[in-house]
Every structure is written in structure tokens, then in C-alpha cells.
Design a protein around this motif. Structure first.
Motif, PDB file in Angstrom:
ATOM      1  N   GLU A 129       1.077   1.184   4.470  1.00 40.45           N
ATOM      2  CA  GLU A 129       1.613   1.654   3.185  1.00 40.45           C
ATOM      3  C   GLU A 129       1.826   0.517   2.186  1.00 40.45           C
ATOM      4  N   ASN A 130       1.484  -0.704   2.616  1.00 39.66           N
ATOM      5  CA  ASN A 130       1.561  -1.867   1.729  1.00 39.66           C
ATOM      6  C   ASN A 130       2.962  -2.032   1.135  1.00 39.66           C
ATOM      7  N   THR A 131       3.943  -2.096   2.024  1.00 37.03           N
ATOM      8  CA  THR A 131       5.318  -2.252   1.563  1.00 37.03           C
ATOM      9  C   THR A 131       6.015  -3.284   2.452  1.00 37.03           C
ATOM     10  N   GLU A 132       7.342  -3.303   2.456  1.00 34.23           N
ATOM     11  CA  GLU A 132       8.046  -4.230   3.335  1.00 34.23           C
ATOM     12  C   GLU A 132       9.132  -3.499   4.102  1.00 34.23           C
ATOM     13  N   GLN A 192       7.499   4.051  -4.790  1.00 44.37           N
ATOM     14  CA  GLN A 192       7.680   2.929  -3.865  1.00 44.37           C
ATOM     15  C   GLN A 192       8.169   3.441  -2.508  1.00 44.37           C
ATOM     16  N   ARG A 249       4.412  -0.460   7.656  1.00 46.22           N
ATOM     17  CA  ARG A 249       4.534  -1.421   6.552  1.00 46.22           C
ATOM     18  C   ARG A 249       3.152  -1.844   6.034  1.00 46.22           C
ATOM     19  N   ASP A 250       2.261  -2.174   6.957  1.00 46.46           N
ATOM     20  CA  ASP A 250       0.952  -2.694   6.559  1.00 46.46           C
ATOM     21  C   ASP A 250       0.070  -1.603   5.956  1.00 46.46           C
TER      22      ASP A 250
END
Ligand SMILES: [Zn+2]
Length: 287
Positions: free
Chosen positions: A265-268, A222, A262-263
Motif C-alpha cells: 500500500e506504499n505507506t508506513e 492515506q 506497508r509495502d
């Protein structure tokens, strides 16, 4: 077919082994040095329209990162003295506006103890920037390696006048007056802290001249992007800029960089002063 299946199985197992070996066993804990507030959000984000006004109570985010090569603290919160007698330590205007609720057990040394560590075991202290709610307790870590952007060190000791060199500014000389001889890793940009890609320091100037953020890849793969004050809270992501900036242009570039990261790596993004996000996701480990 059978044989192919077996080979695929072995390859799959190898891939899993390879991917977990690629990230060291970094884990991250999100805590807070007490809370600030309640106060009107527009005190921090004056660009916000009146109909979006609300009372907020916000965390003073600090992070503990456990890595096989050493224990890391990212930001040390408000100075311990703030919980005893705020107005004797900070300018009274800061105490009246921010309303810090920090108790002794909220301070970084006690938070480390709660997690089973002692302050003298911390190998590296990373400080996002030299404002009073982030650098407050670096003097609790005289033996650690301290990681800051070199420009931020200059600014810490001689801030721009408009950013609050004098009372009630956001820089408190007493936070750092005994830290000049500390062991500093002085950065000029991004840095791979342990050389294995698991803890990356990100240069995100704008809020201050040498602000930095952090990206941690946990053992499970993650990605945790810790913005600290590059992004205070959701409203900043919604396009309303923070009201305290060294450079609005650099601030905007840094917010955009973090959003892109963020976008892709598809995280927050984990933000320093977002009350709702901390309530939902704080005070826990990310492994
Ligand atoms: Zn802050």
C-alpha cells in the motif's frame, strides 16, 4: 479534440468525487498516555547486540478516530491511578522498570477533552490487547461498545502464567475487574468496523494470544497502519524480536504481514512504543 478534453475533464471530476466518496471522512489523532523511560532498550529487546544498546524514552500510544458514524478510541493507556501512585496500583517492579511519567492531563479522558470531545461520546473502544499500558482505562467507557478478539478476553481474565499472571506481570486485574458486563464485540479475526472499508481491525497475534492492530483510510486516501504492540519500534522492523511474546511464530507472522501491507500500500507503520517516530509524527491529526 475540444469535446474529448471536456469529456475527459468531466470523467476526471467524477473519478475524484468517486474516490473521495469511497472513503468516509475518517481522521486520526495520535496521542500518548505520558512516556516510559528512560531505560536500556535491551530491557525490552534482549536480542539486540550490545553495540546497539541505547537509552530510550517511549510513548504509550493511544489513538482517537473521528468517523461520521461515531467516535472511536484505540487503546486507553495506563490506568489513571498510575500517575498518582504507581506502586500502589502496579507491581513495584513495573514502576521501577518502565518509569511512567503520566500526568493527569495525559490520561485518555483529558486527551479527548483537549480535542473537543467527552469520554461519554465515545461509541467504540478498540483495545489492541489486555496489557497494562493498553487496556488501563476501559472502565472510563462503560457505555461504549468494546472491540477485542475473543481469545484476548479469555487471556485478559486468565493470562498464561509465563506472561505474567502474578505480580509483577503485564496484566492488571484492577484494569478490568468492573468491565465484565460491558458490551463486547468479540472478534475472531479481521473486521471492517463501519462497513465502509475506512477502519479495519487486523488480527495480529503473537505479542499476546489475541493482539489486534488497525488500518485507517483517511478522507484524503492515506493509509494509516497502527500496529500497536505487534511492532513496538524500529528495531523490531530491523529483525530483532520483542522480548515479550505469547508466540514468537505468531509474532513473526504478524510483523511480516504488516510489513507486506506497508509495502503493497506504499505507506508506513505507526508503532506503539517508538520514541523517535512519535517525536516526529505524534500529537497531530491525520486527515
Ligand atoms: Zn505496550
Amino acid at each position: 479534440m475540444k469535446r474529448t478534453g471536456m469529456v475527459a475533464g468531466i470523467l476526471g471530476a467524477l473519478c475524484i468525487a468517486a474516490s473521495s466518496a469511497a472513503f468516509a471522512q475518517a481522521k486520526v489523532y495520535w496521542t500518548t498516555s505520558g512516556m516510559f523511560g528512560p531505560f536500556d532498550i535491551r530491557g525490552l529487546i534482549p536480542a539486540l547486540p550490545a553495540d546497539k544498546s541505547r537509552q530510550i524514552t517511549i510513548p504509550v500510544s493511544m489513538w482517537v478516530i473521528e468517523h461520521p458514524k461515531g467516535l472511536v478510541v484505540f487503546d486507553t493507556g495506563n490506568n489513571v491511578a498510575v500517575g498518582e501512585d504507581c506502586k500502589a496500583y502496579w507491581a513495584p517492579g513495573n514502576c521501577d522498570f518502565l518509569k511512567p511519567s503520566q500526568k493527569r492531563e495525559d490520561v485518555i479522558d483529558m486527551q479527548l477533552k483537549k480535542l473537543g470531545y467527552s469520554a461519554d461520546k465515545v461509541k467504540v473502544v478498540v483495545t489492541s490487547h489486555s496489557h497494562l499500558d493498553h487496556i488501563g482505562n476501559i472502565e472510563m467507557f462503560p457505555k461504549a461498545i468494546h472491540v477485542l478478539q475473543k481469545k484476548e478476553l479469555y487471556q485478559a481474565w486468565w493470562p498464561e502464567k509465563f506472561q505474567g499472571r502474578t505480580s509483577p506481570g503485564s496484566f492488571v486485574m484492577a484494569d478490568i475487574d468492573n468491565a465484565r458486563e460491558f458490551n463486547y464485540l468479540e472478534l475472531n479475526g479481521d473486521y471492517d468496523l463501519f462497513g465502509d472499508g475506512s477502519v479495519i481491525i487486523l488480527s495480529t497475534p503473537g505479542h499476546t494470544i489475541g493482539h489486534q492492530s488497525m488500518k485507517v483510510k483517511t478522507a484524503s486516501g492515506q493509509t494509516i497502519i497502527i500496529t500497536q504492540d505487534a511492532v513496538w519500534m524500529q528495531e523490531n522492523l530491523d529483525g530483532y524480536p520483542a522480548g515479550l511474546n505469547y508466540s514468537v511464530k505468531d509474532y513473526t507472522d504478524s510483523v511480516n504481514r504488516l510489513k507486506m501491507m506497508r509495502d503493497i500500500e506504499n505507506t508506513e507503520l505507526f508503532m506503539a512504543h517508538d520514541g523517535d517516530q512519535f517525536k516526529a509524527k505524534g500529537a497531530r491529526w491525520y486527515k
